[in-house]
Enzyme design. Structure first.
Site, short mmCIF file in Angstrom:
data_model
loop_
_atom_site.label_atom_id
_atom_site.label_comp_id
_atom_site.label_asym_id
_atom_site.label_seq_id
_atom_site.Cartn_x
_atom_site.Cartn_y
_atom_site.Cartn_z
N SER A 31 -12.04 5.73 -0.71
CA SER A 31 -13.10 5.99 0.26
C SER A 31 -14.38 6.47 -0.42
O SER A 31 -15.47 6.21 0.06
CB SER A 31 -12.64 7.05 1.27
OG SER A 31 -12.41 8.28 0.61
N LYS B 78 -1.76 -1.18 -3.98
CA LYS B 78 -2.71 -0.06 -3.88
C LYS B 78 -1.87 1.19 -3.99
O LYS B 78 -1.10 1.50 -3.08
CB LYS B 78 -3.45 -0.11 -2.55
CG LYS B 78 -4.29 1.13 -2.23
CD LYS B 78 -5.08 0.89 -0.95
CE LYS B 78 -5.90 2.04 -0.39
NZ LYS B 78 -5.87 3.34 -0.99
N SER C 281 -1.71 4.98 -4.05
CA SER C 281 -2.43 6.22 -3.75
C SER C 281 -1.48 7.40 -3.88
O SER C 281 -1.10 8.05 -2.90
CB SER C 281 -3.01 6.15 -2.34
OG SER C 281 -3.98 5.13 -2.24
N TYR D 240 0.86 -1.19 0.00
CA TYR D 240 0.00 0.00 0.00
C TYR D 240 0.89 1.24 0.00
O TYR D 240 1.54 1.55 0.99
CB TYR D 240 -0.89 -0.06 1.24
CG TYR D 240 -1.81 1.10 1.51
CD1 TYR D 240 -2.07 2.11 0.58
CD2 TYR D 240 -2.46 1.19 2.75
CE1 TYR D 240 -2.92 3.16 0.87
CE2 TYR D 240 -3.33 2.25 3.05
CZ TYR D 240 -3.54 3.23 2.10
OH TYR D 240 -4.39 4.27 2.40
#
Lengths: 307, 307, 307, 307
Positions: D218, D174, D176, D144
């Site tokens: 989210s 992931k 981000s 992540y």
């Protein structure tokens, strides 16, 4: 030709604001009164012109020359040291300003690191400084370290290493950073004819403890008298008094910061306190609402206990 | 007088390097061949001069004028768009360059945010831009957003709000940032006569998906031909091909970054690939060792499958 | 129940390393000798455990309890102050550790700001601190400010405003930052029963000038004896001697930094200098090659003039 | 034992919020309805629990276990993928959570870089990841990457190099971050059984163009239905529609940001939109005034054209 050895920059050096007309043009007429104000009202005997406080980077090369010439002219036989900041983004512009500073009899020149293109190494920075200094080998040279503005975080101590040989006219440092280890290491390394000048007015006392020879800052324009007492107290070993005076400076600056302190506010504050008419800043700085400067000036007087 | 509406900047726009002599002086003689190289070897029909890639901030105002004039002259009847970057730390310098760009027939001017003194608000930045644009109201105006260089992180979308009324000559944006939300919001807000140009060559494909009209970048000097194919593939809906070509660009740039890629290396790489003699960078950038550029050029040829 | 008023933390406080076995498990057996070493070899009478130097954030809650209990037990009747750091990312974990620290008779607890989720305002940070302190209202409470590690740049002075009423057990501050204006304002604001402890060992002298009551740091593990002399010199008004000693500390740390100084190197250095067997750090820190620690230890001895 | 090969994480994965009671305790009762809401109202079939959105770092190890178990239990036979985030500041805590995730039948585990002590090199980070993964070799492992939260800016592509051999259970990423070159290079390097999941919802379209296999975020809690249409449009080659839908998401998020968008606001917004009772955030996050969430929810409905 060697720079005069005896004239070491010490004590307080005001980083001067640049007087502008309401229309935003250079206002040379205010410079004579400005010099007198510093000397007579603040006891400040040296100045650093066209630097950050002077909005040097917002001025054209021609404007900087006009200003430097006028400051030197009006300071003559009155002030001890006029250091002209000649740093620019362009090496060629810096060299032109250095040449001019030499011609007008500046007591020293200072150069900041270029900050749009940032030097990747200490070596690159020193080559830039050297190319400027070489134009006027008889004029005392100062390096101006201010990482929060330039984003250049190279250690000053590393810049100083062996600089005597590379820049024979090297005479010192304006250190505007909070890293007192780097500053202390510069003090520790410096021969006696260098001036290690500290540039964060709000914590000068810490730098004096570390061995600063003097201080360059914008607040000495209006707090010079008070900070001269701070330095005297420190030199006499009266740390309690020095601390009290340093805390007063901090009180004023914290209040100002809570109001939104920037260079435009700072300039307007100087107008309020001194009565000089310094005019607006230049874009991209926005003029400060007068009420804000009035409010900070009131706080200043209250803290210092003057009316 | 209104800027010509029809001539919208699209496709690839090379951010040109500034040719210097070995001694570091402007080398105008290389500009004609440079224009021909872009057109003939890379299929690039527009240029952005005196910007970051062109070391604009390291040049004097006079040097920038000489360069802009030569680029416009040599590009005439050959290229579609010559956008002259006129941004400076000093508003007055920017205005002088804007005036000059208008006189020499530039197809557009671009302005970066000043970065020594940073505008505190979108309003302050827009006032600066407006003061430059107002000097040449008939010349198409582009805002140049590059936060990693300037440290100015104001959202472009906020800069664009209502800019039509403030700067009637406004025609677009060079967006050199990785925030594709901000970029997408600019696309979404833009009328059809604006050009939203993307400036991070290594991720152009993401910006094309978001609606970019074109791209400005340094790598189009030597990868223009390849990226023209990327854009064609994208426009035909062949994402697989577009992605393959984008990954090639990334492979080359990653290799370069691992070698220590900066503007000096980039410039030397262009000399290697094109055969043009662009010379060294100017301080504070240090010249790139030729072996490094040779090594990256070899990688480039290997990835692109050319000999 | 009020915390004992008389026991104010002053002088040097060693931020202890956490002894681990070669396999990376807690090594409680080394703690007794560690306490004796600090007292006998370095003249250090207080400790700060499970903080940054102690790799507190890399330990489990259970490990931190075991360590805190052992430090308190071994320090009993020997040291003056054992401050247990109980800050965690999770408020609940911090509360559990605070409860435990109270049970084992810690002389104080300290709490750092959470740093994964950062408090957006001073108010949010103070609510977090308050929720921890409230668990053990009789245990002296210290706030631990270290913005370079946490990324939380809220001014300490603002945290202190009115904290007496919110946290009646509040007794002081470990300030590990270079902003001596903020630190000075904390000194200026503090009642006499607070301890303002400075945490950047390399510039302690500046903080002493500003009014620090003591110092917490990792280098006092092995430079305590030397820095005790620095403080004595300062207290006697012998700034020249204090400066000389401070410059020695800086020389050693600069040398270490040029070698790549991090917590792992620091820990290994302590093993070299003290003869204690502190073991490796825990991931994500990588063990320091022994040769590096040996080299720095040699420099340390050379600078201090010891064999 | 090898992880099942066929079950590749694709499409939308909601990063779930953690339901708390008004008193701030874990509220397991809301998890069943939460799963149903995602599936039935948003068409979201996978979840990522105890991550940033789930306030994982603010929870104790026991709380994280309880939550993970409940999510897995309620998702059984309903959702496709439950990825449990087990990253902690402490390697031991992460290992304990990984062990537990394996026992409760999680479909995968994810680990973030520790961020108080930051790995100095890619090698240090990979050793940390490897030590966690090794505890449950049969559970698919995801790295992540979220540099804005961790301050760890190591390139993901470098983390992936050779990771197959080091972590045989490695199944994806992931990502981000906004650096689509790094992301593109990960895509380009990945074998077909890896999932490259993008985590900045506001610019997903750019990552889809670069080859993303899915998305974790989210906003998919309440915008999943809309973003599912975006992905469908993209897959059908209808970029115009995809762009329109992406701009809607951006409009909503820009509005929210102008209101002061943080995780607390985000959580309250989900309560408003879904009707689930998620409760307050945990300190150091402060509860969001309900009026703010109501206002953003109204904007959301207006932009999406729902009532």
């Amino acid at each position: 030709m060697t720079p005069a050895v005896g004239k070491k920059a010490t004590g307080l050096i005001a980083a001067t604001f640049t007087p502008l007309t309401p229309e935003g043009e250079i206002n040379l007429a205010e410079i004579g009164p400005y010099v007198d104000y510093l000397l007579e009202q603040q006891g400040v005997k040296s100045i650093f012109v066209n630097g950050t406080t002077g909005e040097g980077m917002s001025l054209t090369v021609e404007e900087r020359k006009m200003l430097a010439a006028e400051w030197c002219s009006k300071a003559k036989n009155k002030l001890e040291n006029v250091i002209v900041h000649v740093g620019c983004m362009s090496l060629k512009d810096s060299q032109e300003l250095a040449q001019h500073a030499g011609e007008i009899g500046a007591d020293g020149i200072a150069v900041i690191s270029p900050s749009f293109f940032k030097p990747a190494t200490v070596g690159a920075l020193k080559m830039f400084l050297q190319e400027v200094a070489a134009v006027v080998p008889a004029v005392p040279f100062y390096y101006y370290h201010i990482p929060a503005m330039t984003g250049v975080h190279l250690r000053s101590r590393d810049v100083l290493e062996g600089i005597d040989a590379e820049i024979p006219s090297f005479r010192g440092l304006k250190f505007s950073g909070s890293d007192l280890m780097d500053f202390g290491q510069c003090v520790s390394y410096s021969p006696s004819h260098w001036s290690l000048l500290y540039g964060m007015d709000e914590q000068l006392l810490g730098a004096l403890a570390m061995g600063a020879n003097g201080a360059v800052g914008s607040t000495y324009n209006y707090l010079g008298s008070s900070v001269n007492r701070l330095i005297s107290a420190f030199n006499k070993g009266d740390l309690t008094m020095a601390r009290t005076l340093q805390f007063q400076v901090q009180d004023i600056l914290c209040y100002a910061m809570d109001c939104g302190f920037d260079l435009a506010v700072n300039k307007q504050l100087m107008s309020e306190v001194s009565g000089l008419v310094l005019g607006p800043p230049r874009l991209p700085l926005l003029p400060c609402p007068q009420s804000k400067a009035v409010s900070i000036a009131r706080k200043l007087k209250q803290v210092l206990g003057v009316q």
